[in-house]
Design a protein around this motif. Structure first.
Motif, PDB file in Angstrom:
ATOM      1  N   ASP A  58       0.814  -1.217   0.000  1.00  0.00           N
ATOM      2  CA  ASP A  58       0.000   0.000   0.000  1.00  0.00           C
ATOM      3  C   ASP A  58       0.852   1.274   0.000  1.00  0.00           C
ATOM      4  N   VAL A  59       2.159   1.099  -0.075  1.00  0.00           N
ATOM      5  CA  VAL A  59       3.048   2.256  -0.293  1.00  0.00           C
ATOM      6  C   VAL A  59       4.005   1.885  -1.421  1.00  0.00           C
ATOM      7  N   HIS A  60       4.723   2.874  -1.918  1.00  0.00           N
ATOM      8  CA  HIS A  60       5.763   2.605  -2.913  1.00  0.00           C
ATOM      9  C   HIS A  60       7.116   2.703  -2.208  1.00  0.00           C
ATOM     10  N   PRO A  61       7.637   1.562  -1.781  1.00  0.00           N
ATOM     11  CA  PRO A  61       8.867   1.605  -0.977  1.00  0.00           C
ATOM     12  C   PRO A  61      10.076   2.070  -1.775  1.00  0.00           C
ATOM     13  N   VAL A  62      10.993   2.673  -1.082  1.00  0.00           N
ATOM     14  CA  VAL A  62      12.330   2.874  -1.641  1.00  0.00           C
ATOM     15  C   VAL A  62      13.118   1.581  -1.414  1.00  0.00           C
ATOM     16  N   GLU A  63      14.263   1.460  -2.054  1.00  0.00           N
ATOM     17  CA  GLU A  63      15.071   0.250  -1.853  1.00  0.00           C
ATOM     18  C   GLU A  63      15.411   0.116  -0.358  1.00  0.00           C
ATOM     19  N   GLU A  64      15.474  -1.114   0.095  1.00  0.00           N
ATOM     20  CA  GLU A  64      15.785  -1.354   1.505  1.00  0.00           C
ATOM     21  C   GLU A  64      17.098  -0.681   1.896  1.00  0.00           C
ATOM     22  N   LEU A  65      18.047  -0.635   0.958  1.00  0.00           N
ATOM     23  CA  LEU A  65      19.359  -0.067   1.302  1.00  0.00           C
ATOM     24  C   LEU A  65      19.293   1.439   1.520  1.00  0.00           C
ATOM     25  N   VAL A  66      18.298   2.116   0.972  1.00  0.00           N
ATOM     26  CA  VAL A  66      18.116   3.542   1.291  1.00  0.00           C
ATOM     27  C   VAL A  66      17.874   3.682   2.793  1.00  0.00           C
ATOM     28  N   GLY A  67      16.947   2.883   3.299  1.00  0.00           N
ATOM     29  CA  GLY A  67      16.679   2.916   4.737  1.00  0.00           C
ATOM     30  C   GLY A  67      17.909   2.518   5.536  1.00  0.00           C
ATOM     31  N   PHE A  68      18.598   1.487   5.077  1.00  0.00           N
ATOM     32  CA  PHE A  68      19.769   1.021   5.810  1.00  0.00           C
ATOM     33  C   PHE A  68      20.840   2.106   5.884  1.00  0.00           C
ATOM     34  N   HIS A  69      21.130   2.733   4.763  1.00  0.00           N
ATOM     35  CA  HIS A  69      22.189   3.757   4.761  1.00  0.00           C
ATOM     36  C   HIS A  69      21.811   4.939   5.655  1.00  0.00           C
ATOM     37  N   ILE A  70      20.556   5.357   5.591  1.00  0.00           N
ATOM     38  CA  ILE A  70      20.125   6.473   6.442  1.00  0.00           C
ATOM     39  C   ILE A  70      20.236   6.078   7.916  1.00  0.00           C
ATOM     40  N   ALA A  71      19.716   4.911   8.248  1.00  0.00           N
ATOM     41  CA  ALA A  71      19.741   4.466   9.651  1.00  0.00           C
ATOM     42  C   ALA A  71      21.178   4.281  10.134  1.00  0.00           C
ATOM     43  N   PHE A  72      22.004   3.720   9.286  1.00  0.00           N
ATOM     44  CA  PHE A  72      23.409   3.478   9.617  1.00  0.00           C
ATOM     45  C   PHE A  72      24.156   4.798   9.803  1.00  0.00           C
ATOM     46  N   GLY A  73      23.905   5.743   8.903  1.00  0.00           N
ATOM     47  CA  GLY A  73      24.612   7.031   8.955  1.00  0.00           C
ATOM     48  C   GLY A  73      24.476   7.706  10.314  1.00  0.00           C
ATOM     49  N   LYS A  74      23.324   7.551  10.929  1.00  0.00           N
ATOM     50  CA  LYS A  74      23.100   8.200  12.229  1.00  0.00           C
ATOM     51  C   LYS A  74      24.011   7.659  13.312  1.00  0.00           C
ATOM     52  N   THR A  75      24.469   6.424  13.147  1.00  0.00           N
ATOM     53  CA  THR A  75      25.306   5.820  14.192  1.00  0.00           C
ATOM     54  C   THR A  75      26.766   6.262  14.105  1.00  0.00           C
ATOM     55  N   VAL A  76      27.151   6.777  12.946  1.00  0.00           N
ATOM     56  CA  VAL A  76      28.575   7.074  12.720  1.00  0.00           C
ATOM     57  C   VAL A  76      29.145   8.086  13.720  1.00  0.00           C
ATOM     58  N   PRO A  77      28.500   9.232  13.953  1.00  0.00           N
ATOM     59  CA  PRO A  77      29.116  10.219  14.853  1.00  0.00           C
ATOM     60  C   PRO A  77      29.334   9.677  16.265  1.00  0.00           C
ATOM     61  N   ASP A  78      28.512   8.726  16.698  1.00  0.00           N
ATOM     62  CA  ASP A  78      28.627   8.218  18.067  1.00  0.00           C
ATOM     63  C   ASP A  78      29.433   6.929  18.154  1.00  0.00           C
TER      64      ASP A  78
END
Lengths: 344, 344, 344
Positions: A58-78
């Motif tokens: 019921d939505v048009h998802p982006v590739e799973e890796l888009v979510g992964f990269h965004i979620a992962f990026g947040k962990t880098v500074p810490d």
């Protein structure tokens, strides 16, 4: 008192510690277009809103890796601003499709610590969880990184090494709600090969190559708000090269794998991943895959393939992962083990 | 009769003249994604629709500089296509947040003219106003540029030099309707430092550096429909370099300033700005800031910091703006004086 | 059995064969932003949703070439993966504006085949049709490509060369439903020149130049999911250059033509097109146009100009297409013949 973030060192982590990472991020259609522009992906589901609707989403998802990269990026500074190396991933699951309008936050729990024998570095194990704007889990994963100690003389913590699963069991894979491949459009998807056409042990040479450039990988890495200096600053490394974010190689290899795995539409889990060698601009990257396992899922018409995705510098038609002595063969950049969903 | 636009020369301007610039432009989520991809910004408000909602906004604004670059770009074909140099900015105010769906137009009034003593060039002062699709003022600013004369023999106009304010008074700052920082989420924003933690005179070294590339700055500059030839065409300058649009340096420095000023979420005004030195590809840019002033605003929980943002070629940990003789220090690229809104 | 697509060879085509191409693709606002970032376009209609509304459209279209590149890209894996050269275009019509949310599919019918006298290659003629999510025709066009034979010894098919029209007749041009230029805003559009100001035979030097880079053209070409190896892989050609997708040159030239043709807002048809010479990074591209014909349309205030758009490597102020011997002049990259809609 400095106001800038110097990142955490090995001594700053304790087992059980929970870090709420900064910078919530809303996914947009701009992310979809940029991803398309950065990687040669032709998977029909993220490409076409109609295809997504036809397979029951019921939505048009982006590739799973888009979510992964965004979620992962947040962990880098810490977690990894002072990392020597990103050692591995495990137990990564994609719990729900992400689409434009979703906002991600990430938190991480320290689940293991082990000082290295040299006394200068240690390994930090974290389990990270990305949640959406409704607080629902979107992605979770474990990773371990080698981090510098601030002071070589500080005492070593009691070593804790978590017991991580080598592979996400097929019964733990999350199939997106509504996904139904029974009326799957193989013509739109681009290849006729379905679940039954793949055999465990089969290897697929994905044929195509892409030459890497610096502007492309920095555009990608910045899009994910990943701040590691080595990707952006030629003064951050003695050789003056910008080290390419490992996730850029993952996305490039995944996109190249379309040629032979066009129906492996969604990534359900990442079992393990190793960035075997560094990637730099001007190298040409190729990919091959090996079918590691196969499983049914409860969803209509949906099977799961466990795949090894290997990225190489230059094409390796022999598709050889390791030398006779068991070491990764020269030129291997990535060894990624994941589960993909495919029509049966 | 040629149909192409050769731009205006100094003789073409008269004080009081109003120029309606072409090319209205609708902002989209694609602009947000590209901006994120081009600059290492991690400010929570433009990054997250949820964060914007939580601080009381009814839209999810793009960064103020997105609006500024778009509005500014429209003035280039009429004002500065034949410019020798962009000399300065003043009295720039952001009157309302801009979000996807907003369409900007820009007009400029000539508010000053002064021929240079060499008789070959002159300075043109304009006040430009960008309005949205409802005709509401979104951004206005003054700038002055040195422009070639078409003919060195044409007579000089009576000199008119406008009396521009050195700084936008704090009481004239526009705080977006609804903005409320009383329940501000410092964890999501990434740093604990609030209004009271900054002291006038304090300097902050933003630590991180970014190496510039040609493809990135041309993608950025073109996105803003800025047509100045020197940015795009290696044949436009004797040295064959593409001069980087000054706004690219502003955005890069503003994004780098996150590290130490993560809570300076919105730009309310630009008091002054000078592009001190040219920027080219392959240089690595760093930034530092100085707190110039502080002020209350009428909005709940919202304070204003007046900041000097300095971009440098290479890192200057001494954060020195000028040499002993008062000249800008070698390596300084940008000296920007602005007001930012921050939680008290 | 290999699962990867090696593309079709000359023997794989038969006259009357219909190929349904893979990878349906939804257009988004991200495509609009990326297009703006890649090409110096300032046409008011695709730039501004307000302008589109004011000229009677009920959607905010993206540039026609966005649709063309997407639709064309889908044909590459089936038609031209093994192409020696893209020989020409004809009878391309844009049947309706495309806007974010529209999803395109493409199919192709083989309408001609002719083996070359060398026995190693042949020319394949196809008519391709892109349809939207409602099955309505969006774009159709013919093109012919020279394709390798798999086996030089395989017999030649009976030659069939389709009878293609040299120009789309003006009465066959499709004007978008609702388009009305009677209250056209020439100030917003940027130039005063209307239909009546252009004369057949007139040439316009578009003045501006853009220096090409590799990262830009690969970002563009990948966005359109065009997979031809020569654009992305420095190992695909003996000289190690990435050949620039011809469509990148078309879009660059069309955008440059704004300067002198700012009111040629929409492309209604492409009559013919030849990629005369290859384009590579670091070359600076310029454009000039010639007015070939003029026609009325039935739509209020809307005229049509038939234009020749020529892209050159380096500026050619003489605007000379061919040498005295009738060959294209050195430096000519593109010779494109199209119909544009312009206010009368």
């Amino acid at each position: 008192m400095t106001k800038t973030n110097a990142g955490n060192f090995f001594e700053d982590f304790t087992v059980g510690q929970v870090i709420e990472h900064a910078t919530p991020r809303t996914i947009t259609e701009g992310d979809r277009a940029l991803y398309q522009s950065l990687y040669p992906s032709r998977f029909a589901l993220p490409s076409s809103a109609e295809f997504a609707r036809q397979v029951g989403l019921d939505v048009h998802p982006v590739e799973e890796l888009v979510g992964f990269h965004i979620a992962f990026g947040k962990t880098v500074p810490d977690v990894s601003l002072n990392a020597v190396a990103n050692l591995g991933y495990a137990e990564c699951r994609f719990h729900r499709p992400l689409a434009p309008g979703d906002t991600l936050r990430t938190s991480s729990e320290v689940i293991g610590l082990k000082e290295n024998s040299n006394g200068k570095t240690g390994v930090v194990y974290v389990r990270s969880t990305a949640t959406n704007q409704r607080g629902e889990v979107a992605i979770d994963w474990c990773r371990w990184v080698m981090v510098h100690k601030r002071d070589a003389d500080s005492p070593a913590p009691d070593p804790v090494v978590p017991d991580l699963r080598i592979v996400v069991p097929a019964e733990d894979l999350v199939v997106p709600a509504g996904l139904d491949f029974t009326d799957y459009d193989f013509v739109a998807a681009g290849e006729p090969h379905r679940f039954g056409d793949y055999e465990v042990g089969e290897r697929i040479d994905h044929v195509d190559g892409v030459t890497l450039t610096d502007p492309e990988h920095v555009l990608a890495t910045r899009l994910w708000q990943n701040t590691a200096k080595v990707h952006f600053n030629t003064q951050a490394r003695p050789d003056g090269n910008r080290l390419i974010y490992g996730g850029h190689v993952i996305s490039m290899a995944r996109a190249l794998s379309f040629n032979g795995l066009a129906n492996a539409q969604l990534i359900a889990a990442i079992n393990a991943g190793a960035h075997v060698g560094p990637a730099y601009a001007d190298r040409t990257i190729y990919a091959w895959s090996e079918v590691l396992d196969k499983a049914e899922t409860g969803a209509p018409g949906v099977g799961a393939l466990r795949l090894r995705l290997v990225a190489t510098r230059g094409r390796d038609e022999s598709m050889t992962l390791r030398d006779e002595d068991g070491k990764y063969r020269d030129g291997v950049l990535l060894d990624l083990d994941y589960w993909a969903l495919i029509p049966v």
